[in-house]
Enzyme design. Structure first.
Site, mmCIF file in Angstrom:
data_model
loop_
_atom_site.group_PDB
_atom_site.id
_atom_site.type_symbol
_atom_site.label_atom_id
_atom_site.label_comp_id
_atom_site.label_asym_id
_atom_site.label_seq_id
_atom_site.Cartn_x
_atom_site.Cartn_y
_atom_site.Cartn_z
ATOM 1 N N CYS A 121 -0.928 14.402 -27.375
ATOM 2 C CA CYS A 121 -0.532 14.969 -26.083
ATOM 3 C C CYS A 121 0.955 15.276 -26.161
ATOM 4 O O CYS A 121 1.781 14.362 -26.264
ATOM 5 C CB CYS A 121 -0.830 13.974 -24.954
ATOM 6 N N GLU B 59 8.412 12.403 -23.990
ATOM 7 C CA GLU B 59 7.246 11.582 -24.260
ATOM 8 C C GLU B 59 6.218 12.346 -25.097
ATOM 9 O O GLU B 59 6.013 13.540 -24.914
ATOM 10 C CB GLU B 59 6.575 11.157 -22.954
ATOM 11 N N CYS C 85 2.933 12.617 -9.641
ATOM 12 C CA CYS C 85 3.300 12.554 -11.056
ATOM 13 C C CYS C 85 4.676 11.927 -11.256
ATOM 14 O O CYS C 85 5.658 12.338 -10.626
ATOM 15 C CB CYS C 85 3.282 13.963 -11.648
ATOM 16 N N CYS D 25 5.110 17.691 -8.680
ATOM 17 C CA CYS D 25 3.826 17.231 -8.143
ATOM 18 C C CYS D 25 3.994 15.829 -7.567
ATOM 19 O O CYS D 25 4.598 14.955 -8.201
ATOM 20 C CB CYS D 25 2.766 17.239 -9.236
ATOM 21 N N CYS E 269 10.195 17.964 -15.564
ATOM 22 C CA CYS E 269 9.297 18.997 -15.056
ATOM 23 C C CYS E 269 9.793 19.491 -13.698
ATOM 24 O O CYS E 269 10.159 18.686 -12.839
ATOM 25 C CB CYS E 269 7.881 18.450 -14.911
ATOM 26 N N CYS F 292 1.443 10.196 -17.354
ATOM 27 C CA CYS F 292 2.554 11.086 -17.659
ATOM 28 C C CYS F 292 3.845 10.649 -16.970
ATOM 29 O O CYS F 292 3.908 10.491 -15.760
ATOM 30 C CB CYS F 292 2.203 12.511 -17.219
#
Length: 354
Positions: free
Chosen positions: A116, A103, A130, A127, A123, A342
């Site tokens: 961004c 993205e 997220c 988290c 990832c 995100c």
């Protein structure tokens, strides 16, 4: 930023993409192909000023040489999907050479265009709030894949990029070498000022100090999201071996070594970390710190039940920090209608394809 050195481009058989290389490296590469050195400057201009996507389209090169290198990779991605929000924020899914999807977001404002960028495919930080973390981790991005995101947005908007934030998919300081190499290129070759580049991190032990040692003029943004260690561990499982006190101490060292203030990011989750006692606790930890706090009202995702706090709760938290003389502001996200939180767009498109 001249202290950042990159490995010289290898011979053609290595097939390493050319994007991200300096003019000196490109000159060395063309000479390895038996071409005169001035072709390096031509290649440099076509890569960074004209956005060439293949060597074959560089019309100033000899036709026979272009034909021989027609399939040599420059390192550009393809736009797999494009979503536009009412506020004109554009979110892209970019397809990489190996088929992976990342993205990138283009955020226009008055006289500015911010990109961004992602630093990893997925990832590993997991988290809890997220969407990207829910999708798992695939691999690090190479320097050309980071630089390409900026050029892609610049071309699509037909406007020069002015700011870059490493706040897309991934943890930049788990891919430090490629991130630093990309920053060098974006600064020196694409021409974006170092002070207009922000690197956001959850915090990896020792890596903020490593970033400080580079003596860059970039902005460091640290994702706190909690005012104490137990609360932070609930949101960020990877924070368990890195106590909040140690993270803040490393940030103080960063300020001392660079003379640059640290931005702390704090996502406000209703009835979880947005209470008055949390604001007081955060203020106590940051007292005397050369810093700024960005409060970010939560962008809901379907995978978890966290809620966005009311505007009144957000304002109360901000006011509490200011009463304690903590520099703070509220950053409202752009492009929510385009799934710009995100990981949201990538997740929704993958679900659709399945």
């Amino acid at each position: 930023m001249s202290d950042l050195t990159l490995t010289p481009i290898a011979p053609a058989e290595s097939r390493r993409p050319l994007l991200g290389a300096s003019q000196a490296e490109l000159t060395e590469w063309v000479q390895q192909q038996g071409q005169p050195g001035y072709r390096g400057k031509q290649l440099y201009q076509w890569l960074y000023e004209r956005g060439a996507r293949s060597l074959e389209e560089i019309s100033v090169f000899p036709k026979q040489w272009r034909s021989q290198l027609a399939d040599f990779p420059i390192g550009r991605s393809q736009i797999h999907h494009r979503a536009v929000a009412p506020d004109e924020t554009v979110k892209y899914l970019l397809k990489l050479a190996d088929g992976q999807i990342i993205e990138t977001v283009g955020i226009p404002s008055d006289r500015r265009l911010t990109v961004c960028v992602s630093s990893q495919v997925g990832c590993p930080m997991a988290c809890d709030f997220c969407a990207t973390g829910k999708g798992g981790f695939q691999r690090n991005l190479e320097r050309h894949e980071i630089v390409d995101q900026v050029l892609t947005v610049q071309e699509d908007f037909q406007q020069r990029v002015s700011n870059i934030v490493f706040m897309g998919m991934g943890e930049p300081l788990l891919n430090t070498d490629n991130v630093l190499a990309a920053i060098r290129c974006l600064n020196e070759d694409v021409g974006i000022g170092a002070r207009h580049i922000t690197v956001s991190t959850v915090g990896i032990p020792g890596h903020i100090r490593r970033l400080a040692d580079q003596q860059l003029q970039i902005t460091l943004a640290v994702s706190l999201h909690a005012s104490n260690q137990p609360l932070r561990e609930r949101l960020i499982p990877s924070a368990k071996p890195y106590p909040l006190a140690d993270l803040l101490e490393e940030c103080r060292t960063y300020v001392q070594l660079t003379g640059r203030r640290v931005t702390f990011e704090y996502i406000l989750l209703a009835d979880f970390n947005d209470l008055p006692e949390h604001a007081a606790e955060l203020a106590h930890s940051l007292r005397g710190f050369q810093s700024h706090v960005n409060l970010i009202p939560y962008n809901p995702i379907s995978e978890v039940d966290y809620q966005r706090p009311s505007p009144q709760r957000v304002q109360a938290f901000l006011d509490a920090l200011k009463r304690h003389r903590i520099a703070a502001s509220v950053r409202y996200s752009r492009g929510l209608e385009a799934d710009a939180a995100c990981g949201q767009l990538r997740a929704s498109k993958l679900k659709a394809s399945l």
